[in-house]
Design a protein around this motif. Structure first.
Motif, PDB file in Angstrom:
ATOM      1  N   ALA A 195      83.907  46.098  60.640  1.00  0.00           N
ATOM      2  CA  ALA A 195      82.862  46.239  61.668  1.00  0.00           C
ATOM      3  C   ALA A 195      83.475  46.387  63.055  1.00  0.00           C
ATOM      4  O   ALA A 195      83.055  47.251  63.850  1.00  0.00           O
ATOM      5  N   VAL A 196      84.457  45.533  63.365  1.00  0.00           N
ATOM      6  CA  VAL A 196      85.129  45.649  64.669  1.00  0.00           C
ATOM      7  C   VAL A 196      85.836  46.991  64.778  1.00  0.00           C
ATOM      8  O   VAL A 196      85.799  47.655  65.842  1.00  0.00           O
ATOM      9  N   ASN A 197      86.463  47.412  63.701  1.00  0.00           N
ATOM     10  CA  ASN A 197      87.168  48.693  63.704  1.00  0.00           C
ATOM     11  C   ASN A 197      86.202  49.841  63.958  1.00  0.00           C
ATOM     12  O   ASN A 197      86.474  50.739  64.773  1.00  0.00           O
ATOM     13  N   PHE A 198      85.054  49.821  63.276  1.00  0.00           N
ATOM     14  CA  PHE A 198      84.063  50.880  63.467  1.00  0.00           C
ATOM     15  C   PHE A 198      83.520  50.883  64.897  1.00  0.00           C
ATOM     16  O   PHE A 198      83.309  51.954  65.486  1.00  0.00           O
ATOM     17  N   ALA A 199      83.278  49.682  65.446  1.00  0.00           N
ATOM     18  CA  ALA A 199      82.765  49.616  66.823  1.00  0.00           C
ATOM     19  C   ALA A 199      83.745  50.263  67.793  1.00  0.00           C
ATOM     20  O   ALA A 199      83.354  51.036  68.697  1.00  0.00           O
ATOM     21  N   ALA A 200      85.036  49.972  67.610  1.00  0.00           N
ATOM     22  CA  ALA A 200      86.045  50.579  68.487  1.00  0.00           C
ATOM     23  C   ALA A 200      86.135  52.082  68.273  1.00  0.00           C
ATOM     24  O   ALA A 200      86.272  52.855  69.234  1.00  0.00           O
ATOM     25  N   VAL A 201      86.039  52.503  67.012  1.00  0.00           N
ATOM     26  CA  VAL A 201      86.131  53.944  66.728  1.00  0.00           C
ATOM     27  C   VAL A 201      84.931  54.686  67.300  1.00  0.00           C
ATOM     28  O   VAL A 201      85.061  55.781  67.879  1.00  0.00           O
ATOM     29  N   VAL A 202      83.723  54.109  67.128  1.00  0.00           N
ATOM     30  CA  VAL A 202      82.526  54.768  67.670  1.00  0.00           C
ATOM     31  C   VAL A 202      82.631  54.899  69.189  1.00  0.00           C
ATOM     32  O   VAL A 202      82.346  55.960  69.780  1.00  0.00           O
ATOM     33  N   GLY A 203      83.032  53.803  69.867  1.00  0.00           N
ATOM     34  CA  GLY A 203      83.211  53.892  71.320  1.00  0.00           C
ATOM     35  C   GLY A 203      84.262  54.921  71.692  1.00  0.00           C
ATOM     36  O   GLY A 203      84.097  55.692  72.659  1.00  0.00           O
ATOM     37  N   TYR A 204      85.341  54.969  70.923  1.00  0.00           N
ATOM     38  CA  TYR A 204      86.413  55.940  71.186  1.00  0.00           C
ATOM     39  C   TYR A 204      85.894  57.368  71.028  1.00  0.00           C
ATOM     40  O   TYR A 204      86.183  58.245  71.849  1.00  0.00           O
ATOM     41  N   GLN A 205      85.113  57.615  69.961  1.00  0.00           N
ATOM     42  CA  GLN A 205      84.596  58.962  69.720  1.00  0.00           C
ATOM     43  C   GLN A 205      83.582  59.355  70.784  1.00  0.00           C
ATOM     44  O   GLN A 205      83.576  60.505  71.260  1.00  0.00           O
ATOM     45  N   LEU A 206      82.688  58.438  71.153  1.00  0.00           N
ATOM     46  CA  LEU A 206      81.661  58.777  72.144  1.00  0.00           C
ATOM     47  C   LEU A 206      82.266  59.041  73.511  1.00  0.00           C
ATOM     48  O   LEU A 206      81.677  59.784  74.323  1.00  0.00           O
ATOM     49  N   LEU A 207      83.419  58.452  73.813  1.00  0.00           N
ATOM     50  CA  LEU A 207      84.110  58.739  75.081  1.00  0.00           C
ATOM     51  C   LEU A 207      84.909  60.040  75.010  1.00  0.00           C
ATOM     52  O   LEU A 207      85.588  60.406  75.990  1.00  0.00           O
ATOM     53  N   ASP A 208      84.853  60.697  73.860  1.00  0.00           N
ATOM     54  CA  ASP A 208      85.434  62.044  73.680  1.00  0.00           C
ATOM     55  C   ASP A 208      86.956  62.050  73.750  1.00  0.00           C
ATOM     56  O   ASP A 208      87.576  63.009  74.210  1.00  0.00           O
ATOM     57  N   TYR A 209      87.568  60.967  73.252  1.00  0.00           N
ATOM     58  CA  TYR A 209      89.019  60.987  73.105  1.00  0.00           C
ATOM     59  C   TYR A 209      89.390  61.728  71.817  1.00  0.00           C
ATOM     60  O   TYR A 209      88.552  61.865  70.902  1.00  0.00           O
ATOM     61  N   PRO A 210      90.621  62.180  71.646  1.00  0.00           N
ATOM     62  CA  PRO A 210      91.021  62.859  70.404  1.00  0.00           C
ATOM     63  C   PRO A 210      90.847  61.942  69.186  1.00  0.00           C
ATOM     64  O   PRO A 210      91.224  60.769  69.219  1.00  0.00           O
ATOM     65  N   ALA A 211      90.276  62.461  68.111  1.00  0.00           N
ATOM     66  CA  ALA A 211      89.918  61.629  66.953  1.00  0.00           C
ATOM     67  C   ALA A 211      91.098  61.318  66.040  1.00  0.00           C
ATOM     68  O   ALA A 211      91.062  60.334  65.293  1.00  0.00           O
ATOM     69  N   GLU A 212      92.142  62.129  66.037  1.00  0.00           N
ATOM     70  CA  GLU A 212      93.222  61.973  65.076  1.00  0.00           C
ATOM     71  C   GLU A 212      93.889  60.593  65.100  1.00  0.00           C
ATOM     72  O   GLU A 212      94.204  60.031  64.047  1.00  0.00           O
ATOM     73  N   PRO A 213      94.168  59.981  66.265  1.00  0.00           N
ATOM     74  CA  PRO A 213      94.864  58.678  66.257  1.00  0.00           C
ATOM     75  C   PRO A 213      94.079  57.549  65.584  1.00  0.00           C
ATOM     76  O   PRO A 213      94.659  56.524  65.218  1.00  0.00           O
ATOM     77  N   THR A 214      92.762  57.693  65.428  1.00  0.00           N
ATOM     78  CA  THR A 214      91.964  56.597  64.851  1.00  0.00           C
ATOM     79  C   THR A 214      91.957  56.599  63.323  1.00  0.00           C
ATOM     80  O   THR A 214      91.549  55.605  62.704  1.00  0.00           O
ATOM     81  N   LEU A 215      92.376  57.687  62.698  1.00  0.00           N
ATOM     82  CA  LEU A 215      92.202  57.831  61.251  1.00  0.00           C
ATOM     83  C   LEU A 215      92.952  56.782  60.428  1.00  0.00           C
ATOM     84  O   LEU A 215      92.355  56.159  59.531  1.00  0.00           O
ATOM     85  N   PRO A 216      94.254  56.494  60.668  1.00  0.00           N
ATOM     86  CA  PRO A 216      94.953  55.517  59.817  1.00  0.00           C
ATOM     87  C   PRO A 216      94.320  54.132  59.828  1.00  0.00           C
ATOM     88  O   PRO A 216      94.169  53.492  58.784  1.00  0.00           O
ATOM     89  N   ALA A 217      93.890  53.632  61.017  1.00  0.00           N
ATOM     90  CA  ALA A 217      93.305  52.297  61.096  1.00  0.00           C
ATOM     91  C   ALA A 217      92.001  52.222  60.314  1.00  0.00           C
ATOM     92  O   ALA A 217      91.717  51.244  59.607  1.00  0.00           O
ATOM     93  N   VAL A 218      91.172  53.263  60.425  1.00  0.00           N
ATOM     94  CA  VAL A 218      89.905  53.278  59.696  1.00  0.00           C
ATOM     95  C   VAL A 218      90.138  53.292  58.196  1.00  0.00           C
ATOM     96  O   VAL A 218      89.481  52.577  57.422  1.00  0.00           O
ATOM     97  N   LEU A 219      91.077  54.112  57.750  1.00  0.00           N
ATOM     98  CA  LEU A 219      91.348  54.203  56.316  1.00  0.00           C
ATOM     99  C   LEU A 219      91.853  52.881  55.754  1.00  0.00           C
ATOM    100  O   LEU A 219      91.459  52.465  54.656  1.00  0.00           O
ATOM    101  N   PHE A 220      92.720  52.177  56.477  1.00  0.00           N
ATOM    102  CA  PHE A 220      93.222  50.882  55.987  1.00  0.00           C
ATOM    103  C   PHE A 220      92.111  49.838  55.951  1.00  0.00           C
ATOM    104  O   PHE A 220      92.068  49.002  55.044  1.00  0.00           O
ATOM    105  N   ALA A 221      91.195  49.887  56.926  1.00  0.00           N
ATOM    106  CA  ALA A 221      90.079  48.943  56.911  1.00  0.00           C
ATOM    107  C   ALA A 221      89.168  49.199  55.714  1.00  0.00           C
ATOM    108  O   ALA A 221      88.732  48.264  55.028  1.00  0.00           O
ATOM    109  N   LEU A 222      88.886  50.463  55.430  1.00  0.00           N
ATOM    110  CA  LEU A 222      88.061  50.800  54.260  1.00  0.00           C
ATOM    111  C   LEU A 222      88.772  50.423  52.965  1.00  0.00           C
ATOM    112  O   LEU A 222      88.152  49.883  52.027  1.00  0.00           O
TER     113      LEU A 222
END
Length: 408
Positions: A71-98
């Motif tokens: 949940a914390v990981n998703f919250a950070a990723v959603v905020g990161y995506q909505l601020l329009d930063y590049p999406a590629e750096p977030t992928l490894p952390a999300v995959l490990f959390a899932l």
């Protein structure tokens, strides 16, 4: 080798902090690798670094609270995506959390988390990139499915390995219990065999020696007849002791080495005449009555029957002070029945039963009967005497003619 094991233990202990640090380093490297003049996304800054640190740093406690970490990981990723930063750096952390959610839980939780994640990905991409998010959506959903499937596979493998180890542990425990039971059974069998070999011989010698001592005391100047009787008793003692020693030696040889050939005949009901003769020499009358259709007995039944009679007779002479013992052997269609009665005192003067004659004697007779599927009872008779009854089931077989001489 010990130092290497210690290093590996420390690595396992710090694996999640090391994983979080490594993923943060990878994400930071990916973020800095994006060209600064990329007009499609917002330029990296300290806020992007802080969001990456949050989504990777929370993985330190991923095994303790996997859903909360996701949940914390998703919250950070959603905020990161909505601020329009590049999406590629977030992928490894999300995959490990899932992956952690799927590998540490159950299938139902993985399905629920997967469905919610897919909905969240669709909504986030629809807001962040309206009108042009289909390729990114397909890739993101594919990575979600891969992470969850890998976690499920790992969880299934762990459960299977744990079940196999549990079965092996239970099988080993069962083998150890069976081995202990075999050892206990073998100890009981050895004790029973040694008891059966020695008890009767010692009891017979004791009775014969008592008779000889009585004759000597009663006749200070013995005549030739008395001397002859004493000599006969002493020869009987010598013969009984030789037989007991031979039986004991044969038993010990067999216990030491299973390959030792058995030269002496196996004890059986054919030994009843010798048993009666030894008792008569000590002044005890033993009568044996055999009835029914006689037939060959299985070796185990023959030995058990003889040992039961031998022990019952020994107890009657040694503990019951009996002068007459009657043995009845009945061949029924399906069982061999044994009844041994004596004329000794059924109860002692203080009223306590003499059913414990011989200490381990009754226990040994009962075990002998049980070894061939039979049963045994032993109790004082009404008024005077003691009685032992045994029933040994027999396989059906055609009767054979009785021998010419009955053991009396």
């Amino acid at each position: 080798m010990v130092a290497g094991r210690r290093v590996w233990t420390e690595i396992v202990r710090w694996r999640d902090p090391l994983l979080a640090a490594g993923l943060f380093g990878i994400a930071l490297a990916a973020l800095t690798a994006i060209p600064a003049d990329d007009e499609a996304h917002r330029a990296p800054d300290l806020l992007a670094v802080a969001l990456l640190l949050a989504m990777t740093g929370v993985l330190v406690v991923r095994r303790r609270w996997p859903v909360g970490v996701l949940a914390v990981n998703f919250a950070a990723v959603v905020g990161y995506q909505l601020l329009d930063y590049p999406a590629e750096p977030t992928l490894p952390a999300v995959l490990f959390a899932l992956y952690t959610v799927a590998s540490t839980g159950e299938r139902r939780r993985s399905l629920v988390v997967g469905a919610l994640t897919c909905v969240l990905v669709v909504v986030t991409l629809a807001i962040a990139e309206p009108g042009s998010y289909r390729p990114e959506l397909v890739g993101a959903l594919g990575w979600v499915i891969v992470a969850l499937a890998l976690g499920e596979a790992v969880r299934y493998h762990r459960a299977y390995t744990a079940e196999v180890e549990d079965r092996l542990a239970r099988a080993e425990s069962t083998r150890e219990a069976e081995a202990r039971q075999r050892v206990a059974d073998e100890r009981m069998r050895i004790a029973r065999d040694v008891h059966d070999v020695l008890a009767h011989s010692i009891a017979a010698i004791n009775v014969q020696a008592g008779v000889a001592a009585h004759l000597i005391e009663e006749t200070p100047r013995p005549d030739e007849a008395t001397l002859a009787a004493i000599g006969e008793i002493l020869r009987g003692i010598a013969e009984t002791s030789r037989g007991g020693v031979a039986d004991l030696r044969a038993t010990l040889d067999w216990l030491r080495d299973d390959d030792v050939p058995v030269s002496d005949p196996v004890p059986g009901l054919h030994g009843l005449p010798e048993l009666a003769g030894a008792l008569r020499a000590g002044g005890t009358e033993l009568t044996v009555e055999v009835s029914g259709d006689r037939r060959p007995l299985p070796p185990g039944h023959d030995v058990a029957a003889f040992r039961i009679i031998q022990e019952a007779v020994t107890n009657a002479v040694k503990h019951g002070r009996s002068h007459r013992i009657d043995v009845r052997v009945v061949y029924d269609l399906a069982a061999l029945r044994i009844v041994v009665t004596d004329d000794g005192p059924g109860r002692s003067t203080d009223g306590s039963a003499t059913a414990r004659r011989g200490g381990y004697g009754i226990l040994g007779m009962t075990e002998r009967a049980h070894s061939v599927g039979g049963r045994l009872t032993a109790a004082p008779r009404t008024g005077r005497g003691f009685e032992v009854q045994a029933v040994l089931p027999l396989p059906l077989a055609a009767p054979v003619p009785a021998p010419a001489r009955e053991p009396r």
